[in-house]
Motif scaffolding. Structure first.
Motif, mmCIF file in Angstrom:
data_model
loop_
_atom_site.group_PDB
_atom_site.id
_atom_site.type_symbol
_atom_site.label_atom_id
_atom_site.label_comp_id
_atom_site.label_asym_id
_atom_site.label_seq_id
_atom_site.Cartn_x
_atom_site.Cartn_y
_atom_site.Cartn_z
ATOM 1 N N ALA A 3 0.874 5.713 8.593
ATOM 2 C CA ALA A 3 0.360 5.301 7.288
ATOM 3 C C ALA A 3 -0.919 6.056 6.942
ATOM 4 O O ALA A 3 -1.128 6.467 5.789
ATOM 5 C CB ALA A 3 0.096 3.793 7.279
ATOM 6 N N ALA A 4 -1.794 6.254 7.930
ATOM 7 C CA ALA A 4 -3.046 6.973 7.690
ATOM 8 C C ALA A 4 -2.767 8.412 7.292
ATOM 9 O O ALA A 4 -3.357 8.945 6.346
ATOM 10 C CB ALA A 4 -3.925 6.922 8.941
ATOM 11 N N ALA A 6 -0.007 9.595 6.015
ATOM 12 C CA ALA A 6 0.721 9.649 4.741
ATOM 13 C C ALA A 6 -0.202 9.556 3.540
ATOM 14 O O ALA A 6 0.106 10.063 2.464
ATOM 15 C CB ALA A 6 1.755 8.523 4.689
ATOM 16 N N ARG A 7 -1.362 8.910 3.719
ATOM 17 C CA ARG A 7 -2.305 8.806 2.593
ATOM 18 C C ARG A 7 -2.868 10.165 2.189
ATOM 19 O O ARG A 7 -3.362 10.322 1.073
ATOM 20 C CB ARG A 7 -3.456 7.862 2.961
ATOM 21 N N HIS A 8 -2.807 11.125 3.087
ATOM 22 C CA HIS A 8 -3.467 12.406 2.824
ATOM 23 C C HIS A 8 -2.494 13.585 2.753
ATOM 24 O O HIS A 8 -2.911 14.714 2.559
ATOM 25 C CB HIS A 8 -4.506 12.670 3.917
ATOM 26 N N ARG A 10 0.650 15.597 0.966
ATOM 27 C CA ARG A 10 1.459 15.741 -0.243
ATOM 28 C C ARG A 10 2.198 17.073 -0.166
ATOM 29 O O ARG A 10 1.796 17.980 0.582
ATOM 30 C CB ARG A 10 0.614 15.660 -1.509
ATOM 31 N N ASP A 21 -8.939 15.150 6.378
ATOM 32 C CA ASP A 21 -9.178 13.984 5.522
ATOM 33 C C ASP A 21 -8.953 12.684 6.289
ATOM 34 O O ASP A 21 -9.656 11.686 6.075
ATOM 35 C CB ASP A 21 -8.259 14.036 4.301
ATOM 36 N N TRP A 22 -7.960 12.679 7.152
ATOM 37 C CA TRP A 22 -7.705 11.509 7.997
ATOM 38 C C TRP A 22 -8.899 11.273 8.919
ATOM 39 O O TRP A 22 -9.371 10.146 9.088
ATOM 40 C CB TRP A 22 -6.411 11.747 8.777
ATOM 41 N N GLU A 25 -11.694 9.725 7.091
ATOM 42 C CA GLU A 25 -11.468 8.313 6.766
ATOM 43 C C GLU A 25 -11.625 7.414 7.987
ATOM 44 O O GLU A 25 -12.095 6.271 7.875
ATOM 45 C CB GLU A 25 -10.053 8.141 6.190
ATOM 46 N N GLN A 30 -13.450 -0.821 6.598
ATOM 47 C CA GLN A 30 -12.314 -1.051 5.706
ATOM 48 C C GLN A 30 -12.206 -2.553 5.447
ATOM 49 O O GLN A 30 -11.422 -3.249 6.098
ATOM 50 C CB GLN A 30 -11.016 -0.533 6.352
ATOM 51 N N ARG A 33 -8.979 -4.734 5.707
ATOM 52 C CA ARG A 33 -7.906 -3.903 6.258
ATOM 53 C C ARG A 33 -8.225 -3.551 7.702
ATOM 54 O O ARG A 33 -9.400 -3.525 8.093
ATOM 55 C CB ARG A 33 -7.770 -2.599 5.457
ATOM 56 N N VAL A 36 -8.959 2.252 10.498
ATOM 57 C CA VAL A 36 -8.061 3.408 10.514
ATOM 58 C C VAL A 36 -8.126 4.042 11.895
ATOM 59 O O VAL A 36 -9.216 4.332 12.393
ATOM 60 C CB VAL A 36 -8.477 4.433 9.442
#
Length: 314
Positions: A3-4, A6-8, A10, A21-22, A25, A30, A33, A36
């Motif tokens: 999930a972490a 996938a947020r970054h 594309r 970027d991961w 983060e 968080q 949540r 991370v």
């Protein structure tokens, strides 16, 4: 972890950018949540090395240093002149007290701030100075470029230093050392623990910089914020904070890497220690002695000040 990542990610984006970027983060608070998880250390190190080696500014400096003929120099300026068309080059330092006074006086700031074109030109001049030497662009152009990007520097002192042949030579040598093409040795040799500590320093300095900048933008003042700002000014660190923590405004991956590299340097670690000590030992930043200044009241007061300056017809 999926999930972490996938947020970054594309389509069409290099996976190494997503890993950085991961990493940026991971470790951040968080609220509501789970934390991370950290990315694999080997992937972090490889991604940071790749980004450092492919930094556009570093590549331009390398091209300048390899220039041997006038056509080579002309080619460098041609490439450098087009390299920052899509880059958000802007002033990164300003006097927060003067800015606050100007906004309160409803004075137009447009004439006080460099244009995008002058900002890009200043960056190219500094790259040329680093790669070709100060003599290539001349001391006056070098000073003008610094004044455009770093308006709070003591430029008259620097102008006097550059007028001295011995100091001018030392400046030229220093610039060439800083411009060494390749991966920064400090990041290359760092373990994952050192990289994570540098990330924490970057987060903490970014927080201080946000409060420091916020005063210029009419943030309500408190005894704690005033004391922290005074300590920053006492250390002469205002423009350094704005320079190093530009990532906190842009959220660009390359700006994070640049900030991370800076926060591995001993001066950044010492600066952070001094400012964290001020926060711990000084007056509370927001709460005040009676705890009456809640976060909600702080934000309401800030918004009320901003709205009071809006033209009546708006």
């Amino acid at each position: 972890m999926a999930a972490a990542l996938a947020r970054h990610v594309r389509q069409g984006r290099d996976l190494r950018l997503a890993v950085v970027d991961w990493f940026a983060e991971a470790g951040l608070p968080q609220p509501g949540r789970p934390m991370v998880p950290e990315p694999p250390p080997a992937a972090v190190h490889a991604a940071l090395m790749w980004m450092s080696a492919t930094c556009p500014i570093r590549k331009l400096i390398g091209q300048a240093r390899e220039a041997r003929t006038e056509p080579d120099v002309d080619a460098f300026y041609r490439v450098a002149g087009n390299a920052f068309d899509n880059e958000p080059v802007a002033p990164i330092a300003f006097d927060v007290t003067d800015m606050r006074a100007a906004i309160l006086a409803r004075r137009d700031l447009g004439e006080d701030l460099p244009s995008r074109s002058s900002g890009r030109q200043a960056v190219v001049q500094l790259i040329a100075a680093a790669g070709l030497g100060v003599d290539e662009i001349g001391a006056d152009a070098f000073i003008e470029a610094l004044a455009t990007l770093f308006p709070v520097l003591p430029l008259e002192d620097l102008r006097s230093a550059l007028g001295d042949c011995e100091l001018s030579g030392q400046m030229d040598t220093l610039l060439k050392q800083l411009a060494a093409f390749g991966v920064p040795p400090v990041m290359q040799a760092a373990g994952i623990g050192e990289l994570r500590r540098a990330r924490t320093v970057l987060y903490q300095l970014s927080g201080v910089a946000a409060f420091y900048r916020g005063y210029a933008l009419l943030m309500p003042d408190t005894a704690g914020l005033a004391a922290l700002r005074a300590r920053v000014d006492e250390l002469g660190a205002g423009h350094l904070l704005m320079m190093v923590t530009g990532w906190s405004l842009t959220r660009r991956t390359r700006d994070f890497v640049a900030g991370l590299d800076a926060c591995m340097q001993p001066w950044a670690v010492r600066l952070n220690e001094e400012l964290m000590k001020q926060i711990m030992d000084g007056p509370p930043l927001l709460g005040g002695p009676d705890g009456a200044l809640t976060a909600e009241k702080f934000m309401n007061d800030w918004l009320a000040t901003i709205k009071s300056l809006a033209p009546a017809e708006r």
